[in-house]
Design an enzyme around this catalytic site. Structure first.
Site, PDB file in Angstrom:
ATOM      1  CD  GLU A  57      10.120  13.298  11.144  1.00  0.00           C
ATOM      2  OE1 GLU A  57       8.968  12.892  11.420  1.00  0.00           O
ATOM      3  OE2 GLU A  57      10.965  12.604  10.560  1.00  0.00           O
ATOM      4  CB  CYS A  95      13.002   9.263   7.820  1.00  0.00           C
ATOM      5  SG  CYS A  95      14.051   8.271   6.762  1.00  0.00           S
ATOM      6  CE  LYS A 134      -1.907   2.883   2.645  1.00  0.00           C
ATOM      7  NZ  LYS A 134      -1.830   4.081   1.779  1.00  0.00           N
ATOM      8  N   GLY A 165       2.821   4.684  13.188  1.00  0.00           N
ATOM      9  CA  GLY A 165       3.574   3.519  13.673  1.00  0.00           C
ATOM     10  C   GLY A 165       2.941   2.935  14.933  1.00  0.00           C
ATOM     11  N   GLY A 167       6.893   5.257   7.957  1.00  0.00           N
ATOM     12  CA  GLY A 167       6.043   6.442   8.032  1.00  0.00           C
ATOM     13  C   GLY A 167       6.219   7.130   9.371  1.00  0.00           C
ATOM     14  CB  SER A 168       4.207   9.759  10.928  1.00  0.00           C
ATOM     15  OG  SER A 168       2.947   9.139  10.953  1.00  0.00           O
ATOM     16  CD  GLU A 199      13.369   1.105   9.096  1.00  0.00           C
ATOM     17  OE1 GLU A 199      13.875   2.110   9.611  1.00  0.00           O
ATOM     18  OE2 GLU A 199      13.902  -0.011   9.135  1.00  0.00           O
TER      19      GLU A 199
END
Ligand code: NAD
Length: 502
Positions: free
Chosen positions: A393, A294, A186, A243, A238-239, A260
Site C-alpha cells: 500500500e 484505503c 481521538k 491496528g 488506520g494502518s 478498518e
C-alpha cells in the site's frame, strides 16, 4: 487563486472537549497546511490525565445515555446532522486546508457526515421497536419463552486517521451514539481541526456532558486511550501496524474491537468494457482524495487484447488532471497530507525507478507547484507481481498496472494480496461480472465503477484489511451487545431436586 475564505484560522476552537467543557492542554502540536508547508495553528495534545478525565466523563454519563430510548437519542443525531449541513462550507474549507483534499471533495465529505448522522438517527428509532423481540423458534411445547434486548456496548474509544478526518470520525460517532454508547474520539494529529470544531456542534445541540469527548494528540495519546482499562470497545481506522498494536491492547483487556485497516485493491478491466467510462472510473478509483484512500483500486489489471488502446487513453487523461491548491476552482488533485507521507510516496517511486519500472505518467512534483507536498498522478507499468509498488500500500496517487490474458488469471492476480478491502471489475458481460464478484476475496465489489460508498452499506475488509464492519446495520450492531431473556412460563416447578412446597 483561492475560491474559499470562510474560515478565520485565528478564531478556531483549539481546546480539548472533556465532559462538556473546553479544556486547555499545555502540550501543543503543529498543524501544517500541506499546500503551503506552513504551520497554520497548534492543536492540543491530550495527556494521560486528560484521557483519564475523558473516560471518567464517558463512564459517568453512560447509565443515563444508554437507557434513554432510541427516539430520544435520535433527536440529538438529527440536530447534529442539521448543524453540519448549516456549517458545511466552513467545515469543508477547513478540511480542505488541513488535509489537502480538493474543496469539492471536502464538500461531499460533509454531505456524507450529515447523511450518516441522519441514517443512524433512523436506526436508533427503529431499535425501540426491536427491544424484547420474541424468539419464536425455541423447541415446541417447552416451558420457556425467550426474547432479545440490544444494549449499548459501553464506553467507546474511537481512533481515526487523516484521509477523511471528520467523515471517519462520523463513521464511529454516529452508530455509537445511536446505540447508546458514550465516546472518547481521538482524531489524527495530522488533521485535528474539523474534529475540534465538531465540539462546538456537540455543545450547540445540547448533547449531555460526557457523551462525546474529543481528545487530539499523537500516537501516544492513542496508545494510552486504547490501553485504558475502563474503555469497553476500541474502534479504529488506520494502518495495519497500528491496528496490530490496538488489537494487542484490546486482547489484554478482552475488549470489543473493530479494525478498518489498509488495502491494495485491484481493478480488473475486461475487453468488453466501455473504454472511456472505464478509464474515468479507474482514474477516480486511484486518484480521488489525492490517492490517499484505503480502498483505492491501485492495482490495475487490463486484458491484453485492449491493453495498448486502454493505456494510451488512461495516460493521456491522467496527464490532464489539474493538480494544485485544493481550494482553487477546477483542481482535482491537491497535495499529499504532510511531509512524512510525501517522502514515503517519493521513496516508493525512487525504488521503482531503481527497479527499472516504467513511468507511463507522473512520478514527480508538478513544475508549477514548487511549494507544498504535490506529486503528479503517476501510472507505473512493466512490473512483476513481486514488485514493491504492486504489492505494498503506497497511500498516494500511484497506479500500478499489469496485463492479463484470461479471466482465471485476472482473478488469481487480483486475490494474490494480503489485503481484502475492495475490488472493481469492468465488463460488458453480466455473467462475467457475476463470476468475478463471487471469486474476489474482499469486503466490497464495485461493478463498472470504483469507490462509491453509502452509509447504508457495511464497510470493511477481509484478511489484513480489518475485522468487523463500519456503516450499515452491521456497523450499528458493532456498538450493541445482545442480551437473551428467558422466562419460565408454566405452573410446574422444575422438579429436579423435588423441593417441597412451602
Ligand atoms: P495510522 O495508523 O498511522 O494512524 C491512525 C490513528 O491511530 C491516528 O489517530 C494515530 O494518532 C493513531 N495511532 C498511531 N499509533 C497509535 C498507537 N500505537 N495506539 C493507538 N493509536 C495510535 O494511520 P494513518 O497514517 O493516519 O492513516 C492511513 C492508514 O489508514 C492507511 O493504511 C489506510 O489504508 C488506513 N485507512 C483505512 C480505512 C478503512 O476504512 N479501512 C479508511 C481510511 C484509512
Amino acid at each position: 487563486m483561492s475560491s474559499a475564505n470562510l474560515v478565520d484560522i485565528n478564531n478556531l476552537q483549539l481546546k480539548l472537549y472533556i465532559g462538556g467543557k473546553f479544556v486547555e492542554a499545555p502540550l501543543r502540536l503543529p498543524v501544517v497546511d500541506p499546500a503551503t508547508e506552513e504551520v497554520i495553528v497548534h492543536a492540543p495534545a491530550a495527556s494521560e490525565s486528560h484521557i483519564n478525565q475523558a473516560v471518567e466523563a464517558a463512564r459517568a454519563v453512560f447509565p443515563y445515555w444508554s437507557t434513554l430510548d432510541g427516539a430520544s437519542r435520535a433527536k440529538h443525531l438529527d440536530a447534529i446532522a442539521e448543524a453540519v449541513k448549516r456549517l458545511k462550507p466552513q467545515l469543508a474549507e477547513l478540511e480542505s486546508r488541513d488535509s489537502g483534499k480538493p474543496l469539492a471533495e471536502a464538500m461531499w465529505d460533509m454531505d456524507d457526515v450529515s447523511g450518516t448522522f441522519t441514517y443512524y438517527a433512523g436506526l436508533a428509532r427503529e431499535l425501540d421497536g426491536k427491544q424484547y423481540e420474541a424468539v419464536t423458534d425455541l423447541p415446541p411445547g417447552g416451558d420457556f419463552t425467550a426474547s432479545l434486548r440490544y444494549e449499548a456496548v459501553g464506553v467507546v474509544a474511537a481512533i481515526v486517521p487523516w484521509n477523511y478526518p471528520l467523515l471517519m470520525a462520523t463513521w464511529k460517532l454516529a452508530p455509537a451514539l445511536a446505540a447508546g454508547c458514550s465516546i472518547v474520539l481521538k482524531p489524527s494529529e495530522v488533521t485535528p481541526l474539523t474534529a475540534l470544531q465538531f465540539a462546538l456542534i456537540v455543545e450547540e445541540v445540547g448533547l449531555p456532558a460526557g457523551v462525546i469527548n474529543i481528545l487530539t494528540g499523537g500516537p501516544e495519546t492513542g496508545a494510552i486511550l486504547s490501553n485504558h482499562q475502563d474503555v469497553d470497545k476500541i474502534t479504529f481506522t488506520g494502518s495495519v501496524p497500528t491496528g496490530v498494536k490496538i488489537m494487542t491492547a484490546a486482547a489484554k483487556g478482552i475488549k470489543n474491537v473493530t479494525l478498518e485497516l489498509g488495502g491494495k485493491s485491484p481493478a480488473i478491466v475486461f475487453d468488453s468494457c466501455d473504454l472511456a467510462r472505464t478509464v474515468e472510473w479507474v482514474m477516480f478509483g486511484c486518484f480521488w482524495t489525492n490517492g490517499q484512500i484505503c480502498s483505492a483500486t491501485s492495482r490495475l489489471l487490463v486484458q491484453e487484447t485492449i491493453y495498448d488502446k486502454f493505456m494510451a487513453k488512461l495516460v493521456d487523461e491522467t496527464n490532464k488532471i489539474q493538480v494544485g491548491n485544493p481550494l482553487a476552482e477546477g483542481v482535482k488533485m491537491g497535495p499529499i497530507v504532510n511531509k512524512v507521507q510525501f517522502d514515503k510516496v517519493m521513496g516508493f517511486l525512487e525504488r521503482a525507478r531503481v527497479e527499472g519500472i516504467n513511468f507511463a505518467a507522473g512520478g514527480d512534483r508538478p513544475t508549477d507547484c514548487p511549494r507544498g507536498y504535490y506529486v503528479r498522478p503517476t501510472v507505473l507499468t512493466g512490473m512483476r507481481p513481486t514488485a514493491e509498488v504492486w504489492s505494498t500500500e503506497i497511500f498516494g496517487p500511484v497506479l500500478s498496472v499489469m496485463a492479463f490474458s484470461t479471466e482465471d488469471e485476472a482473478i488469481r492476480m487480483a486475490n494474490d494480496t494480503e489485503y481484502g478491502l475492495a475490488g472493481a471489475v469492468f465488463s460488458g458481460v453480466e455473467a462475467q461480472l457475476k463470476r468475478v464478484t463471487e471469486q474476489l476475496r474482499c469486503g466490497c465489489v464495485w461493478r463498472n465503477c470504483s469507490q462509491p460508498c453509502f452509509s447504508q452499506l457495511p464497510w470493511g475488509g477481509w484478511k489484513r484489511s480489518g475485522i468487523g464492519r463500519d456503516l450499515g446495520r452491521e456497523g450499528f450492531k458493532a456498538y450493541l451487545e445482545t442480551k437473551q431473556i428467558v422466562t419460565h412460563v408454566t405452573e410446574n416447578a422444575l422438579g429436579w431436586y423435588n423441593v417441597a412446597k412451602l
